[in-house]
Design an enzyme around this catalytic site. Structure first.
Site, PDB file in Angstrom:
ATOM      1  N   TYR A  16       0.807  -1.225   0.000  1.00  0.00           N
ATOM      2  CA  TYR A  16       0.000   0.000   0.000  1.00  0.00           C
ATOM      3  C   TYR A  16       0.840   1.275   0.000  1.00  0.00           C
ATOM      4  CZ  TYR A  16      -3.532  -3.412   1.465  1.00  0.00           C
ATOM      5  OH  TYR A  16      -4.362  -4.495   1.541  1.00  0.00           O
ATOM      6  N   HIS A  90      23.223   7.239  19.920  1.00  0.00           N
ATOM      7  CA  HIS A  90      22.254   8.223  20.414  1.00  0.00           C
ATOM      8  C   HIS A  90      21.838   9.087  19.241  1.00  0.00           C
ATOM      9  CE1 HIS A  90      20.395  11.470  22.688  1.00  0.00           C
ATOM     10  NE2 HIS A  90      20.522  10.751  23.794  1.00  0.00           N
ATOM     11  N   SER A 121      17.785  16.131  25.050  1.00  0.00           N
ATOM     12  CA  SER A 121      17.311  15.533  23.799  1.00  0.00           C
ATOM     13  C   SER A 121      15.826  15.771  23.586  1.00  0.00           C
ATOM     14  CB  SER A 121      17.591  14.029  23.791  1.00  0.00           C
ATOM     15  OG  SER A 121      18.968  13.777  23.832  1.00  0.00           O
ATOM     16  N   HIS A 169     -33.190  -1.412  13.494  1.00  0.00           N
ATOM     17  CA  HIS A 169     -33.004  -2.777  13.981  1.00  0.00           C
ATOM     18  C   HIS A 169     -32.978  -3.783  12.828  1.00  0.00           C
ATOM     19  CE1 HIS A 169     -33.757  -1.315  18.087  1.00  0.00           C
ATOM     20  NE2 HIS A 169     -34.731  -0.607  17.541  1.00  0.00           N
ATOM     21  N   SER A 293     -13.841 -12.536  -8.016  1.00  0.00           N
ATOM     22  CA  SER A 293     -13.690 -13.827  -7.355  1.00  0.00           C
ATOM     23  C   SER A 293     -12.840 -14.722  -8.245  1.00  0.00           C
ATOM     24  CB  SER A 293     -15.062 -14.477  -7.129  1.00  0.00           C
ATOM     25  OG  SER A 293     -14.933 -15.851  -6.805  1.00  0.00           O
ATOM     26  N   SER A 294     -12.027 -15.585  -7.598  1.00  0.00           N
ATOM     27  CA  SER A 294     -11.175 -16.480  -8.378  1.00  0.00           C
ATOM     28  C   SER A 294     -11.970 -17.613  -9.017  1.00  0.00           C
ATOM     29  CB  SER A 294     -10.084 -17.062  -7.484  1.00  0.00           C
ATOM     30  OG  SER A 294     -10.657 -17.852  -6.451  1.00  0.00           O
ATOM     31  N   THR A 339       9.733   4.778  21.870  1.00  0.00           N
ATOM     32  CA  THR A 339       9.297   3.701  20.981  1.00  0.00           C
ATOM     33  C   THR A 339       7.863   3.928  20.516  1.00  0.00           C
ATOM     34  OG1 THR A 339      10.782   2.060  21.932  1.00  0.00           O
ATOM     35  CG2 THR A 339       8.793   1.238  20.873  1.00  0.00           C
TER      36      THR A 339
END
Length: 460
Positions: A16, A90, A121, A169, A293-294, A339
């Protein structure tokens, strides 16, 4: 079996990539490092422009050269930075050394010690993340959301008078129009866009524990909070005066919560359109050469909306995790956010991919008005609401003596198919005024839509 050459693990960097590549300019390691260089360079220019610590203001040419170095951060700088970091272990210190090397090249070694001056930092990192997230949000993600909402708004206007059976519903209910139902999503998304446009991007620049301690020792006569505020706001950010070593990330939690909210509205849109396709309300326009569809040649699967649905779920889960995690740090600092924040681009990327699929999907559907009409014609019993409501009004006005109109219509229609002839016969025999009876006899499921088309005037 021979090993494959290095391959991307994330589908955003593989399958993507084309749909999300614009985010890479901002929410990537290279984008973060370019922002770090930008912040460090601007701090150098700020200090020298005020002749701090005996420095001299840079010439216009020197200023332009330094800013060009930051703006031109590319493959050569990425490679050089990687080599430096292999030694420093670093990332921010590596950026400092990269800039020092550039100062030497430009003959500006005399101001090298002002590089990263009095900074921790996180002073550099928090500003860099704020700048990159701001750019990615305002220049890439939000414009894409606006594009999708605009396309949805056009569909809503086009089909504002297209009468459609509702399904509350999942069961036949009071008719509406397709345009009005799409407009509901437009209105919801426009409201969230308005909130997103007011987003704040906060920054701190106050040293190792947010006290300006090193700054004050270096120059006791400078108003360092004022300097910090001027510098942060000069970068186009809002200043946060009270922090620990880190900027507290509350603005990020707020932003990611709103983006996740938009995701969930879009998810609702994707599942509704998928359902309308399943009901036959929307036809899918075949794409030349595409296979549904295959094994089943006839199929056109609603893959754009299914892809969007899945990617919105992934994005929202990541954004929820970011918002929950980033607002907490142990005492004055820990590295859990380091992270965590490296996944901001992944969270926005899955949402951007979903928006791309929604944009394409909306172009590949066509309203089948015959299907809408046929569905309405099969469900004349939905007029029971209209009939019992009119009877109530007639009783109140003294033009009818019918007791418990709701129960009367419930007996006639609940669990039964009732056609137009049966309803007409029933209405004709009602003890109500002639005007009310005429209105009901003229009513059909296709005309029982209230002011649905006019409600689109409430869109922005």
């Amino acid at each position: 079996m021979p090993a494959l050459p290095p391959q991307p693990i994330s589908p955003l960097d593989g399958r993507y990539r084309a749909a999300v590549t614009a985010l890479g300019d901002h929410l990537s390691e290279a984008g973060l490092n370019r922002a770090r260089v930008h912040v460090e360079v601007e701090w150098l220019i700020y200090l020298t422009s005020r002749s701090m610590f005996g420095s001299m203001p840079l010439t216009a040419e020197q200023t332009q050269q330094l800013r060009a170095f930051a703006a031109g951060f590319g493959d050569l700088e990425i490679s050089a930075l990687a080599e430096i970091e292999a030694t420093t272990r670093h990332d921010v210190k590596a950026v400092e050394y990269l800039i020092r090397a550039e100062l030497d090249r430009l003959g500006l070694a005399a101001i090298a010690e002002l590089t990263h001056f009095a900074c921790t930092s996180e002073d550099i990192n928090n500003l860099s993340y704020a700048l990159t997230v701001k750019a990615a949000h305002e220049q890439v993600w939000l414009p894409k959301l606006r594009t999708v909402v605009a396309a949805l708004g056009e569909l809503a206007q086009e089909h504002k008078g297209a009468a459609m059976l509702s399904r509350t519903h999942g069961q036949p209910a009071t008719p509406t129009t397709m345009g009005k139902e799409l407009a509901v999503f437009v209105y919801r998304l426009e409201r969230v866009i308005g909130q997103l446009e007011q987003s704040e991007y906060l920054g701190k620049f106050s040293g190792a524990t947010g006290t300006f301690a090193a700054h004050l020792v270096a120059d006791p006569d400078t108003d360092w909070p004022a300097v910090s505020r001027e510098f942060v706001e000069g970068l186009g950010l809002s200043w946060n005066p009270l922090t620990t070593q880190i900027e507290s990330h509350d603005w990020q939690a707020e932003l990611y919560g709103k983006v996740a909210h938009a995701n969930r509205i879009l998810h609702n849109l994707a599942t509704d359109i998928w359902t309308y396709i399943s009901l036959g309300y929307f036809r899918q326009i075949p794409v030349a050469g595409a296979t549904g569809s295959s094994t089943m040649p006839h199929k056109i699967n609603p893959i754009r909306f299914e892809n969007a649905e899945a990617n919105l779920e992934i994005s929202s889960a990541l954004l929820d995790s970011l918002a929950a995690t980033l607002v907490t740090t142990r005492l004055q600092r820990d590295l859990t956010d380091s992270t965590t924040q490296r996944n901001i681009g992944v969270a926005f990327g899955h949402s951007l991919l979903a928006l791309d699929n929604l944009q394409r999907g909306l172009r590949e559907i066509s309203l089948d008005t015959d299907a809408l009409t046929a569905d309405l014609d099969r469900n004349w019993e939905v007029l029971a609401e209209a009939i019992q409501t009119v009877i109530r009004a007639e009783v109140t006005a003294g033009r009818s003596t019918i007791e418990d109109p709701y129960a009367v219509l419930k007996e006639l229609t609940r669990g039964h198919r009732v056609g137009p002839a049966e309803l007409a016969e029933f209405v004709a025999g009602l003890d109500i005024g002639d005007a009310a009876k005429a209105r009901l006899l003229a009513l059909t499921p296709a005309t029982y839509i209230g002011v649905a088309p006019a409600l689109l005037a409430y869109l922005r």
